[in-house]
Design an enzyme around this catalytic site. Structure first.
Site, PDB file in Angstrom:
ATOM      1  N   SER A  66       0.795  -1.238   0.000  1.00 40.86           N
ATOM      2  CA  SER A  66       0.000   0.000   0.000  1.00 40.86           C
ATOM      3  C   SER A  66       0.822   1.281   0.000  1.00 40.86           C
ATOM      4  O   SER A  66       0.274   2.355  -0.256  1.00 40.86           O
ATOM      5  CB  SER A  66      -0.917   0.027   1.218  1.00 40.86           C
ATOM      6  N   LYS A  69       0.695   3.422  -2.988  1.00 42.89           N
ATOM      7  CA  LYS A  69      -0.443   4.308  -3.262  1.00 42.89           C
ATOM      8  C   LYS A  69      -0.023   5.780  -3.284  1.00 42.89           C
ATOM      9  O   LYS A  69      -0.618   6.582  -4.004  1.00 42.89           O
ATOM     10  CB  LYS A  69      -1.544   4.094  -2.206  1.00 42.89           C
ATOM     11  N   TYR A 192      -2.294  -2.208 -10.643  1.00 43.21           N
ATOM     12  CA  TYR A 192      -2.330  -2.115  -9.172  1.00 43.21           C
ATOM     13  C   TYR A 192      -1.499  -3.234  -8.531  1.00 43.21           C
ATOM     14  O   TYR A 192      -0.702  -2.985  -7.613  1.00 43.21           O
ATOM     15  CB  TYR A 192      -3.790  -2.165  -8.700  1.00 43.21           C
ATOM     16  N   TYR A 243      -4.531   3.458   7.622  1.00 40.54           N
ATOM     17  CA  TYR A 243      -5.872   2.854   7.536  1.00 40.54           C
ATOM     18  C   TYR A 243      -6.745   3.366   8.683  1.00 40.54           C
ATOM     19  O   TYR A 243      -6.667   4.544   9.040  1.00 40.54           O
ATOM     20  CB  TYR A 243      -5.794   1.314   7.572  1.00 40.54           C
ATOM     21  N   VAL A 261       0.961  -3.948   3.866  1.00 38.85           N
ATOM     22  CA  VAL A 261       0.765  -5.238   4.538  1.00 38.85           C
ATOM     23  C   VAL A 261       1.985  -6.155   4.544  1.00 38.85           C
ATOM     24  O   VAL A 261       1.966  -7.176   5.236  1.00 38.85           O
ATOM     25  CB  VAL A 261      -0.401  -6.081   3.983  1.00 38.85           C
TER      26      VAL A 261
END
Ligand code: GLN
Length: 307
Positions: A66, A69, A192, A243, A261
């Site tokens: 992530s 991103k 992605y 998150y 993660v």
């Protein structure tokens, strides 16, 4: 004592004090290949204008997940502009897990922010190009310019996630149905999954953090991204980067950060430092247990909170 010795002994001290807490967490297993990670690994790196400092498994490679991103968001903002990007993705925290689908139907069709999977997939769809390779090269180009080196993807992690990423597929097809996602769904997902599989280590994260801390200027002095885009991205890191633990992290640590993660966390202390931590054992919200602890300690000892 020199700054080098001071900083490196501090990093080693913080690492030694926190690394045993890895046993309280669990390595991510929903991407089968990630479950092979050694939960006891722990590393940290700090990049300051004086150079790079590191301790522990700071050169151990792991996938960006992530954390990618933020790179893709900067690339999309550069390529498409603020208006087009925020026509497809919102700017509010969710309070839900990173891969949640629920708000896409009950809140508004637009994903709430670009740091959750749905939002990041929508942002991916905005990266221009006539093939996945061409689109991926835009993301790679930005990352490689920040790092000053070329990067590779971890083929095994990429294949593993591509084969088992049913939740992300569901998010992407939902977004296609509601008209949020542009173009071919499988192509966007492929992009992605590739960005999530890029291999980095703590020193790379520290370097990206320093780039953000320097408001978009690379180590070699090149302005790569405008200061206003960096401000946007680091604001998202504060509100959504950890998150649904972002609020508590802001209180406990108080620096813009983004986790992944596979166990990495990237921190950017505006105007001062970049920090990269690694520890694959995660808490229930998907953040590295050792990473969060190390960042909290560093924040207290070096007075890093921006609040
Ligand atoms: N590749 C991961 C996924 O989509 C990234 C999630 C994360 O790091 N939180 O599930």
């Amino acid at each position: 004592m020199s700054i080098q010795v001071d900083m490196e002994s501090l990093l080693l001290e913080v690492l030694t004090e926190t690394s045993s807490s890895a046993s309280e967490g669990k390595v991510a297993s929903y991407i089968p290949e990630l479950s092979k990670a050694d939960p006891s690994l722990a590393g940290v790196a700090v990049m300051t204008p004086d150079g790079l400092f590191q301790a522990g498994d700071s050169s151990h490679p792991f996938t960006l997940q992530s954390i990618s991103k933020i790179i893709t968001l900067m690339a999309a903002l550069e390529q498409r502009g603020v208006e087009e990007v925020f026509a497809r993705v919102g700017s509010e925290p969710t309070g839900d897990p990173f891969n949640s689908i629920v708000k896409l139907e009950t809140a508004e069709h637009k994903p709430l922010n670009p740091m959750i999977n749905a939002g990041a997939i929508a942002v991916c769809s905005l990266i221009p190009g006539s093939s996945v390779e061409e689109r991926f090269s835009i993301i790679l180009e930005m990352l490689e310019a920040i790092l000053g080196r070329t990067v590779q993807i971890d083929q095994a992690v990429y294949t593993s996630e591509k084969e088992t990423g049913h939740r992300n597929r569901a998010l992407a097809y939902f977004l296609k149905d509601t008209g949020v996602l542009e173009g071919d769904v499988e192509e966007v997902l492929d992009l992605y999954f590739q960005q999530c599989s890029i291999l980095v280590d703590c020193t790379d994260l520290a370097r990206i953090g320093m780039f953000l801390a320097a408001k978009g200027i690379t180590w070699s002095g090149q302005r790569l991204v405008s200061a206003s885009i960096v401000r946007l991205v680091t604001t998202f890191m504060v509100t959504c980067g950890m998150y649904n633990a972002s609020g508590e992290f802001a209180i406990q640590v108080g620096i813009p950060a983004k986790s992944g993660v596979s166990g990495g966390i990237l921190g950017a202390v505006p105007g001062r430092f970049g920090i990269g931590t690694f520890g694959p054992a995660l808490d229930p919200k998907g953040n590295s247990i050792v990473g969060v602890k190390m960042l909290r300690e560093l924040s207290h000892r070096l007075d890093l909170s921006i609040f």
